[in-house]
Design a protein around this motif. Structure first.
Motif, PDB file in Angstrom:
ATOM      1  N   ILE A 177       0.905  -1.120   0.017  1.00 20.68           N
ATOM      2  CA  ILE A 177      -0.039  -0.019  -0.053  1.00 20.68           C
ATOM      3  C   ILE A 177       0.938   1.119   0.079  1.00 20.68           C
ATOM      4  N   THR A 178       1.852   0.987   0.794  1.00 19.38           N
ATOM      5  CA  THR A 178       2.866   2.351   0.843  1.00 19.38           C
ATOM      6  C   THR A 178       3.535   2.529  -0.698  1.00 19.38           C
ATOM      7  N   LEU A 179       3.947   1.611  -1.288  1.00 21.23           N
ATOM      8  CA  LEU A 179       4.604   1.700  -2.638  1.00 21.23           C
ATOM      9  C   LEU A 179       3.321   2.435  -3.608  1.00 21.23           C
ATOM     10  N   GLY A 180       2.125   1.799  -3.345  1.00 18.44           N
ATOM     11  CA  GLY A 180       1.024   2.252  -4.316  1.00 18.44           C
ATOM     12  C   GLY A 180       0.649   3.812  -4.009  1.00 18.44           C
ATOM     13  N   SER A 181       0.881   4.145  -2.616  1.00 14.88           N
ATOM     14  CA  SER A 181       0.545   5.509  -2.535  1.00 14.88           C
ATOM     15  C   SER A 181       1.543   6.596  -2.891  1.00 14.88           C
ATOM     16  N   LEU A 182       2.886   5.959  -2.797  1.00 13.68           N
ATOM     17  CA  LEU A 182       3.942   6.833  -3.405  1.00 13.68           C
ATOM     18  C   LEU A 182       3.754   6.828  -4.873  1.00 13.68           C
ATOM     19  N   ARG A 183       3.283   5.657  -5.580  1.00 10.09           N
ATOM     20  CA  ARG A 183       3.031   5.972  -6.793  1.00 10.09           C
ATOM     21  C   ARG A 183       2.004   6.721  -7.398  1.00 10.09           C
ATOM     22  N   ASN A 184       0.938   6.821  -6.479  1.00 15.97           N
ATOM     23  CA  ASN A 184      -0.231   7.702  -6.718  1.00 15.97           C
ATOM     24  C   ASN A 184       0.467   9.226  -6.714  1.00 15.97           C
ATOM     25  N   LYS A 185       1.169   9.500  -5.506  1.00 19.77           N
ATOM     26  CA  LYS A 185       1.726  10.901  -5.332  1.00 19.77           C
ATOM     27  C   LYS A 185       2.567  11.506  -6.591  1.00 19.77           C
ATOM     28  N   LEU A 186       3.558  10.509  -6.836  1.00 18.17           N
ATOM     29  CA  LEU A 186       4.902  11.124  -7.512  1.00 18.17           C
ATOM     30  C   LEU A 186       4.553  10.731  -8.972  1.00 18.17           C
ATOM     31  N   LEU A 187       4.074   9.690  -9.589  1.00 20.13           N
ATOM     32  CA  LEU A 187       3.709   9.468 -10.687  1.00 20.13           C
ATOM     33  C   LEU A 187       2.418  10.317 -11.432  1.00 20.13           C
ATOM     34  N   PHE A 188       1.539  10.418 -10.694  1.00 17.90           N
ATOM     35  CA  PHE A 188       0.215  10.991 -11.088  1.00 17.90           C
ATOM     36  C   PHE A 188      -0.138  12.173 -10.525  1.00 17.90           C
ATOM     37  N   LEU A 189      -0.225  12.478  -9.265  1.00 16.17           N
ATOM     38  CA  LEU A 189      -0.740  13.601  -8.903  1.00 16.17           C
ATOM     39  C   LEU A 189       0.460  14.813  -8.710  1.00 16.17           C
ATOM     40  N   LEU A 190       1.664  14.333  -8.568  1.00 14.79           N
ATOM     41  CA  LEU A 190       2.745  15.674  -8.511  1.00 14.79           C
ATOM     42  C   LEU A 190       2.672  16.321 -10.144  1.00 14.79           C
ATOM     43  N   PRO A 191       2.741  15.485 -10.983  1.00 13.25           N
ATOM     44  CA  PRO A 191       2.785  16.086 -12.394  1.00 13.25           C
ATOM     45  C   PRO A 191       1.470  17.010 -12.536  1.00 13.25           C
ATOM     46  N   ALA A 192       0.278  16.236 -12.210  1.00 13.18           N
ATOM     47  CA  ALA A 192      -1.027  16.916 -12.356  1.00 13.18           C
ATOM     48  C   ALA A 192      -0.943  18.284 -11.874  1.00 13.18           C
ATOM     49  N   ALA A 193      -0.387  18.461 -10.291  1.00  9.74           N
ATOM     50  CA  ALA A 193      -0.313  19.581  -9.529  1.00  9.74           C
ATOM     51  C   ALA A 193       0.491  20.722 -10.265  1.00  9.74           C
ATOM     52  N   LEU A 194       1.681  20.231 -10.904  1.00  5.97           N
ATOM     53  CA  LEU A 194       2.667  21.022 -11.565  1.00  5.97           C
ATOM     54  C   LEU A 194       1.947  21.734 -12.818  1.00  5.97           C
ATOM     55  N   LEU A 195       1.206  20.824 -13.559  1.00  4.02           N
ATOM     56  CA  LEU A 195       0.589  21.382 -14.747  1.00  4.02           C
ATOM     57  C   LEU A 195      -0.361  22.465 -14.246  1.00  4.02           C
ATOM     58  N   LEU A 196      -1.054  22.034 -13.290  1.00  7.81           N
ATOM     59  CA  LEU A 196      -2.279  22.983 -12.802  1.00  7.81           C
ATOM     60  C   LEU A 196      -1.600  24.212 -12.525  1.00  7.81           C
ATOM     61  N   SER A 197      -0.574  24.305 -11.835  1.00  7.60           N
ATOM     62  CA  SER A 197       0.178  25.492 -11.197  1.00  7.60           C
ATOM     63  C   SER A 197       0.732  26.521 -12.173  1.00  7.60           C
ATOM     64  N   ALA A 198       1.195  25.621 -13.440  1.00  8.29           N
ATOM     65  CA  ALA A 198       1.725  26.396 -14.500  1.00  8.29           C
ATOM     66  C   ALA A 198       0.743  26.962 -15.226  1.00  8.29           C
ATOM     67  N   PHE A 199      -0.205  26.177 -15.878  1.00  5.89           N
ATOM     68  CA  PHE A 199      -1.198  26.476 -16.710  1.00  5.89           C
ATOM     69  C   PHE A 199      -2.462  27.022 -16.412  1.00  5.89           C
ATOM     70  N   ALA A 200      -3.135  26.547 -15.329  1.00  6.31           N
ATOM     71  CA  ALA A 200      -4.562  26.910 -14.735  1.00  6.31           C
ATOM     72  C   ALA A 200      -4.335  27.156 -13.119  1.00  6.31           C
ATOM     73  N   PRO A 201      -3.656  28.009 -12.697  1.00 13.46           N
ATOM     74  CA  PRO A 201      -3.575  28.280 -11.290  1.00 13.46           C
ATOM     75  C   PRO A 201      -5.157  29.161 -10.866  1.00 13.46           C
ATOM     76  N   TRP A 202      -5.795  29.453 -11.786  1.00 18.15           N
ATOM     77  CA  TRP A 202      -7.051  29.856 -11.225  1.00 18.15           C
ATOM     78  C   TRP A 202      -8.043  28.738 -10.955  1.00 18.15           C
ATOM     79  N   ALA A 203      -7.719  27.732 -11.329  1.00 24.59           N
ATOM     80  CA  ALA A 203      -8.446  26.486 -10.845  1.00 24.59           C
ATOM     81  C   ALA A 203      -8.052  25.883  -9.618  1.00 24.59           C
ATOM     82  N   ILE A 204      -7.143  26.103  -8.918  1.00 17.98           N
ATOM     83  CA  ILE A 204      -6.655  25.572  -7.709  1.00 17.98           C
ATOM     84  C   ILE A 204      -7.714  25.835  -6.522  1.00 17.98           C
ATOM     85  N   THR A 205      -8.065  26.950  -6.310  1.00 20.39           N
ATOM     86  CA  THR A 205      -9.129  27.351  -5.325  1.00 20.39           C
ATOM     87  C   THR A 205     -10.485  26.280  -5.355  1.00 20.39           C
ATOM     88  N   PRO A 206     -11.084  26.553  -6.675  1.00 21.11           N
ATOM     89  CA  PRO A 206     -12.318  25.846  -6.958  1.00 21.11           C
ATOM     90  C   PRO A 206     -12.236  24.360  -6.709  1.00 21.11           C
TER      91      PRO A 206
END
Length: 311
Positions: free
Chosen positions: A67-96
């Motif tokens: 489960i720990t490895l799955g959680s790290l995969r969730n955060k580092l491989l999927f959610l981290l790139p999504a968060a960076l893309l959001l910050s770079a291209f759609a920061p207005w969407a973070i609050t909603p």
């Protein structure tokens, strides 16, 4: 030549200082961001032990490792790139998105309270599985899916808590938050699920004081898990409501957040001892009340109102 060497050493020293400063910046920002996600972390710790219930004790730690490895995969491989893309291209969407996540947290917490008061459960029924490997795979898969939702909240809260940083620095901070929180959560889970085994081991020792400690560990486990669940629910209400209140303020609807703040200040001024602590407590309670209202509204839409419709 000596002058060139001295200049080179000066450059190396400058780079080392910059690197040290960057590490300090990452650590400081990661610490602040991780603190903001405290409510989700507590709930994650409270939820996960149920996924090893009914499984072989010798498989508990390997399952938590999966489960720990799955959680790290969730955060580092999927959610981290999504968060960076959001910050770079759609920061207005973070609050909603954060407000949606805060409403979800408030709903989850309020639903737990609703189920406890109404003695009902909306958990899905699962078919009986007799094969040990199939059961383990199902439990691990369910835990990782649940973790994905909670991890998305953690990463979104962490992203919104960051000061203005370059994209590489944002990536470093979010990665640090992901790793530290994941290891902290599942390290705590591992201790929780093995606490009864440790208690049984100590109960068999010849020393009377060790046996007493062992019995205490075994007997306290149900109460500890129940207390952790209650704390997790309260933290979800506080964090979810706080996110929602902060979002309202950012959209110019500051009546609710200003009212909560003014009430907290007024209450804190009535005492001379630790007024700042009392102000924080009142603001947290106000955020929890907002979370309860938001969660109740969602429950009414999803569970109560559909039952009143004619067949």
């Amino acid at each position: 030549m000596p002058g060139g060497l001295v200049a080179l050493l000066d450059d190396i020293a400058t780079l080392a200082k910059l690197a040290a400063t960057s590490i300090d910046d990452v650590a400081g920002a990661a610490g602040k961001a991780g603190t903001k996600a405290a409510g989700v972390v507590i709930d994650d710790t409270a939820v996960t032990p149920k996924y090893v219930v009914g499984l072989s004790p010798e498989r508990e730690l390997p399952i938590i490792a999966k489960i720990t490895l799955g959680s790290l995969r969730n955060k580092l491989l999927f959610l981290l790139p999504a968060a960076l893309l959001l910050s770079a291209f759609a920061p207005w969407a973070i609050t909603p998105l954060l407000m949606v996540g805060g409403a979800y947290l408030a709903f989850e917490a309020t639903e737990k309270i609703w189920e406890s008061l109404s003695h009902t459960s909306h958990a899905e029924e699962v078919t009986e599985i007799t094969d040990a490997k199939e059961l383990e795979d199902r439990q691990v898969g369910g835990a990782i899916r649940t973790d994905f939702i909670l991890s998305a909240e953690i990463m979104a809260i962490a992203l919104n808590s960051l000061p203005p940083l370059s994209l590489p620095m944002q990536a470093a901070v979010l990665a640090a938050v992901a790793v530290v929180i994941t290891l902290g959560v599942y390290g705590a889970v591992a201790l929780l699920v093995k606490m009864d085994d440790l208690g049984l081991h100590l109960s068999a020792r010849p020393q009377a004081y060790l046996r007493k400690i062992g019995h205490g560990l075994v007997n306290s486990m149900p109460y500890l898990l129940q207390a952790l669940s209650i704390i997790g629910t309260a933290a979800m209400l506080w964090v979810g409501g706080g996110i929602f209140v902060h979002g309202l303020e950012q959209f110019g609807l500051g009546v609710i957040p200003h009212t909560i703040h003014d009430l907290a200040v007024a209450v804190s001024e009535t005492v001379s001892f630790a007024p700042a602590v009392l102000q924080w407590v009142v603001e947290a309670l106000g955020a929890a009340v907002v979370g309860l209202i938001v969660g109740s509204a969602i429950i009414a839409v999803l569970h109560v109102l559909p039952k009143k419709k004619p067949a």
